[in-house]
Design an enzyme around this catalytic site. Structure first.
Site, PDB file in Angstrom:
ATOM      1  N   GLY A   1       2.600 -11.561 -11.132  1.00 19.99           N
ATOM      2  CA  GLY A   1       3.359 -12.948 -10.848  1.00 19.99           C
ATOM      3  C   GLY A   1       4.454 -13.515 -11.593  1.00 19.99           C
ATOM      4  O   GLY A   1       4.714 -14.599 -11.184  1.00 19.99           O
TER       5      GLY A   1
ATOM      6  N   SER B  46       0.777  -1.022  -0.115  1.00 16.75           N
ATOM      7  CA  SER B  46       0.157   0.076  -0.186  1.00 16.75           C
ATOM      8  C   SER B  46       0.876   1.218   0.007  1.00 16.75           C
ATOM      9  O   SER B  46       1.072   1.733   0.846  1.00 16.75           O
ATOM     10  CB  SER B  46      -0.861  -0.018   1.178  1.00 16.75           C
ATOM     11  OG  SER B  46      -1.723   1.156   1.211  1.00 16.75           O
TER      12      SER B  46
ATOM     13  N   GLY C 106       2.971 -10.779  -6.961  1.00 15.37           N
ATOM     14  CA  GLY C 106       4.114 -11.888  -6.775  1.00 15.37           C
ATOM     15  C   GLY C 106       3.324 -13.349  -7.291  1.00 15.37           C
ATOM     16  O   GLY C 106       2.174 -13.409  -7.791  1.00 15.37           O
TER      17      GLY C 106
ATOM     18  N   LEU D 195       0.873   5.556  -4.314  1.00 11.02           N
ATOM     19  CA  LEU D 195       1.077   6.513  -5.547  1.00 11.02           C
ATOM     20  C   LEU D 195       2.396   7.643  -5.169  1.00 11.02           C
ATOM     21  O   LEU D 195       2.086   8.557  -5.655  1.00 11.02           O
ATOM     22  CB  LEU D 195      -0.165   6.911  -6.271  1.00 11.02           C
ATOM     23  CG  LEU D 195      -1.156   6.170  -6.874  1.00 11.02           C
ATOM     24  CD1 LEU D 195      -2.017   6.770  -7.571  1.00 11.02           C
ATOM     25  CD2 LEU D 195      -0.371   5.122  -7.911  1.00 11.02           C
TER      26      LEU D 195
ATOM     27  N   ASN E 219      -3.470  -5.254 -12.723  1.00 12.03           N
ATOM     28  CA  ASN E 219      -2.997  -4.565 -11.459  1.00 12.03           C
ATOM     29  C   ASN E 219      -3.284  -5.673 -10.440  1.00 12.03           C
ATOM     30  O   ASN E 219      -3.657  -6.546 -10.497  1.00 12.03           O
ATOM     31  CB  ASN E 219      -3.769  -3.185 -11.202  1.00 12.03           C
ATOM     32  CG  ASN E 219      -2.713  -2.158 -10.405  1.00 12.03           C
ATOM     33  OD1 ASN E 219      -1.930  -2.590  -9.515  1.00 12.03           O
ATOM     34  ND2 ASN E 219      -2.825  -1.062 -10.823  1.00 12.03           N
ATOM     35  N   THR E 220      -2.874  -5.080  -9.298  1.00 13.49           N
ATOM     36  CA  THR E 220      -2.658  -5.978  -7.970  1.00 13.49           C
ATOM     37  C   THR E 220      -4.131  -6.318  -7.562  1.00 13.49           C
ATOM     38  O   THR E 220      -5.049  -5.779  -7.899  1.00 13.49           O
ATOM     39  CB  THR E 220      -1.957  -5.500  -6.819  1.00 13.49           C
ATOM     40  OG1 THR E 220      -2.568  -4.237  -6.735  1.00 13.49           O
ATOM     41  CG2 THR E 220      -0.601  -5.302  -6.962  1.00 13.49           C
TER      42      THR E 220
ATOM     43  N   GLY F 170       7.146  -7.724 -12.445  1.00 12.84           N
ATOM     44  CA  GLY F 170       6.838  -6.820 -11.329  1.00 12.84           C
ATOM     45  C   GLY F 170       7.705  -7.112 -10.201  1.00 12.84           C
ATOM     46  O   GLY F 170       9.084  -7.084  -9.972  1.00 12.84           O
ATOM     47  N   THR F 171       6.997  -7.930  -9.088  1.00 12.67           N
ATOM     48  CA  THR F 171       7.605  -8.270  -8.058  1.00 12.67           C
ATOM     49  C   THR F 171       8.710  -8.952  -8.005  1.00 12.67           C
ATOM     50  O   THR F 171       9.635  -8.874  -7.289  1.00 12.67           O
ATOM     51  CB  THR F 171       6.386  -9.018  -7.266  1.00 12.67           C
ATOM     52  OG1 THR F 171       5.344  -8.016  -6.909  1.00 12.67           O
ATOM     53  CG2 THR F 171       6.922  -9.515  -5.643  1.00 12.67           C
TER      54      THR F 171
ATOM     55  N   CYS G 168      -5.228   1.641  -9.665  1.00 12.90           N
ATOM     56  CA  CYS G 168      -4.512   1.581  -8.217  1.00 12.90           C
ATOM     57  C   CYS G 168      -5.458   1.295  -7.181  1.00 12.90           C
ATOM     58  O   CYS G 168      -6.359   1.966  -7.086  1.00 12.90           O
ATOM     59  CB  CYS G 168      -3.910   2.755  -8.184  1.00 12.90           C
ATOM     60  SG  CYS G 168      -2.921   2.800  -6.427  1.00 12.90           S
TER      61      CYS G 168
END
Lengths: 253, 302
Positions: B243, B70, B216, B73, B191-192, B264-265, B129
């Protein structure tokens, strides 16, 4: 900015040095030769995706091509790390972060709270010609780490424990308040409450202090904006890349 | 010699391996560790009109094979980005996509207007987001709002325009169609996923911002499924993200319809992940006698 290396460091030793404390000895010339006191390595533990993130550890001692990490088993990551055996290899990024600012240091005084001694032994190595004062605190004598090694570096050591089982009874910050006299530079690492008190005591006496912080990190290189500390100038600073060492005048704890 | 190049609208990439917004900072932080010029493209942290402080700490919590974040931004704002960050990225010899976020439609438009003509290669609109009260996912869950923001941005830019979608829309393909009809050149999925972790001692959420976005390896099958569902229904390129940690994962996403992918992660775990993926897909194509990576897109038998 100096380079960051991604290496496989050889485990030379990984031994228990206290109730839940371990000393890990690693060999890697790129990291050992470029490391500065206060910097850290970001370590992958295991090869699977659980635990997923790397774990940051301060450089505790550096000698030739090898270096040490002092850690406490506090969760799954460090629990797995404690199982690593001599001869295995660990995936590291490092040396990372901004270490202690050693420009113009005079009469240094070092304050360690518990595992806070981790980055401060390496720092004291650099001060060995200056007969630094080193205060080591813990809740009991079992939390007083590295006392003999610090003495062997020529430092004047004073101990404080909350239960009085070693040295003065009380907090290491109180010991600082009574010890601080002709010292011009204070360096500290430990729990946030302790660091806050150290910064306040130093400010009252007009002495500059540098604090080494912990952070819950993602990337370790300033990319994910996951870790942080409130900046005096507003917003956040990154513990991993702006720190982990800050002048107390830069941050709000 | 395998041809790894792909096209997303007018955006030509030398290969389909990119890095995802929010995991690669302002694209220079990993410069000591990997040869960024080998990447197909880099995507910046989300940029807003004004600097944003971001959400309270802690901002990251590790979960089984994933992380909740979290960050909210946090960014330097478009002016500082253009003045201080962009010149350093421009020297990196890879395509640069700027991720743009906003709390209202005008903010997206204004940020894009200022970036236009500054030498970037594309825009990715962050309509997804999960960690801000206003904007972000609020847009990406609503087909009308999605259409409105994309079409207003489209009016002020000639740059290739991507739209990054949330997995939390009732019908993601409907959002995708809205973005396409408003003139986007590609879709970034996804996005997540919203998630939560609680400290049972304090009975408080682990994250300072309360809930967070899960990323992830834990979300890879979810992301892959959404890419597969959406890609077969749309006629613009899809960029797969969620992921991805290995070359095998990249091939899976391409087979399920992704034209390109974003790492990403996994960058946090191993900064060389994207380059390792690139080596893997080249070897895979050689081994399978595939001349062009684009021949694999959508070739899953489902």
């Amino acid at each position: 900015m100096s380079s960051i290396y991604h290496t496989l460091a050889k485990v030379l030793d990984n031994r228990k040095v206290g109730a839940s404390f371990y000393l890990l000895v690693l060999q890697d010339s790129a990291i050992a030769r470029n490391a500065k006191p206060g910097q850290f390595v970001h370590m992958r533990i295991g090869a699977s995706c659980d635990p997923l993130l790397r774990r940051p550890f301060s450089l505790h001692w550096v000698e030739g091509d090898s270096f040490e990490i002092l850690y406490q088993v506090v969760g799954r990551g460090t629990g797995l790390l404690s199982q690593v055996r001599r001869g295995e290899a660990l995936d590291l990024l490092g040396p990372l972060g901004r270490g202690f600012d050693l420009k113009g240091v005079r009469s240094p005084l070092v304050v360690a709270g518990g595992l806070g001694i981790a980055p401060l032994l390496f720092l004291t190595q650099k001060f060995s010609g200056e007969r630094p004062t080193v205060l080591i605190g813990g809740s009991t004598k079992e939390e007083i780490l590295c006392e003999e090694r610090v003495r062997a570096l020529g430092a004047e050591v004073r101990i404080a424990t909350e239960d009085g089982s070693s040295g003065t009874k009380g907090l290491v910050a109180d010991l600082l308040a009574t010890t601080l006299s002709s010292h011009r530079s204070v360096f500290a690492c430990g729990p946030t409450g302790m660091l806050k008190e150290v910064a306040e005591i130093c400010q009252r006496k007009g002495v500059s202090s540098q604090l080494s912080l912990e952070g819950r990190m993602g990337c370790g290189v300033g990319a994910c904006l996951g870790c942080g500390v409130k900046s005096k100038a507003g917003g956040y600073k990154r513990v991993c890349s702006d720190g982990p060492v800050f002048h107390s005048s830069e941050i709000v704890l | 010699m395998v041809d790894l190049s792909v096209k997303i609208g007018a955006l030509e990439l030398k290969n389909p391996v990119m890095v995802a917004s929010g995991t690669f900072g302002y694209c220079t932080e990993y410069g000591d560790l990997i040869d960024i010029s080998r990447l197909g493209a880099v995507v910046t942290k989300a940029i807003t009109l004004h600097p944003r402080e971001g959400n309270p700490l802690p901002r990251i919590w590790e979960t089984a094979c994933g992380i909740l974040n979290s960050v909210g931004l946090e960014n330097v704002g478009v002016e500082v980005f253009l003045k201080e960050k962009l010149p350093k990225i421009r020297s990196m010899a890879t395509k640069l996509i700027v991720n743009v976020a906003g709390s209202e439609i005008n903010e997206y438009v204004e940020v894009v207007r200022r970036i236009e003509g500054e030498g970037v290669d594309g825009i990715e609109l962050n309509l997804s987001c999960p960690n801000v009260e206003k904007g972000g996912m609020t847009f990406g869950r609503d087909p009308q709002l999605t259409h409105q923001v994309v079409s207003e941005v489209r009016e002020v830019t000639q740059l290739p325009l991507l739209v990054k979608l949330t997995p939390h829309a009732a019908a993601p393909e409907e959002i995708a169609q809205s973005a396409i009809s408003a003139g986007c050149d590609g879709l970034t999925l996804i996005n997540t996923f919203l998630g939560l972790a609680v400290d049972i001692e304090t009975r408080r959420p682990r994250l300072g911002g309360g809930r967070g976005g899960l990323s992830g390896p834990a979300i890879k099958p979810l992301a892959l499924h959404l890419v597969c569902e959406v890609a077969r229904k749309v006629d613009v390129p899809v960029l797969g993200v969620g992921g991805i940690s290995s070359g095998e994962d990249v091939i899976e996403f391409i087979l399920c319809g992704a034209t390109a992918v974003q790492i990403g992660t996994a960058n946090f775990v191993n900064p060389e992940t994207a380059l390792n993926c690139l080596d893997f897909i080249r070897d895979y194509c050689k081994r399978k006698d595939i001349e062009r990576i684009t021949d694999l897109i959508g070739k899953v038998g489902v």
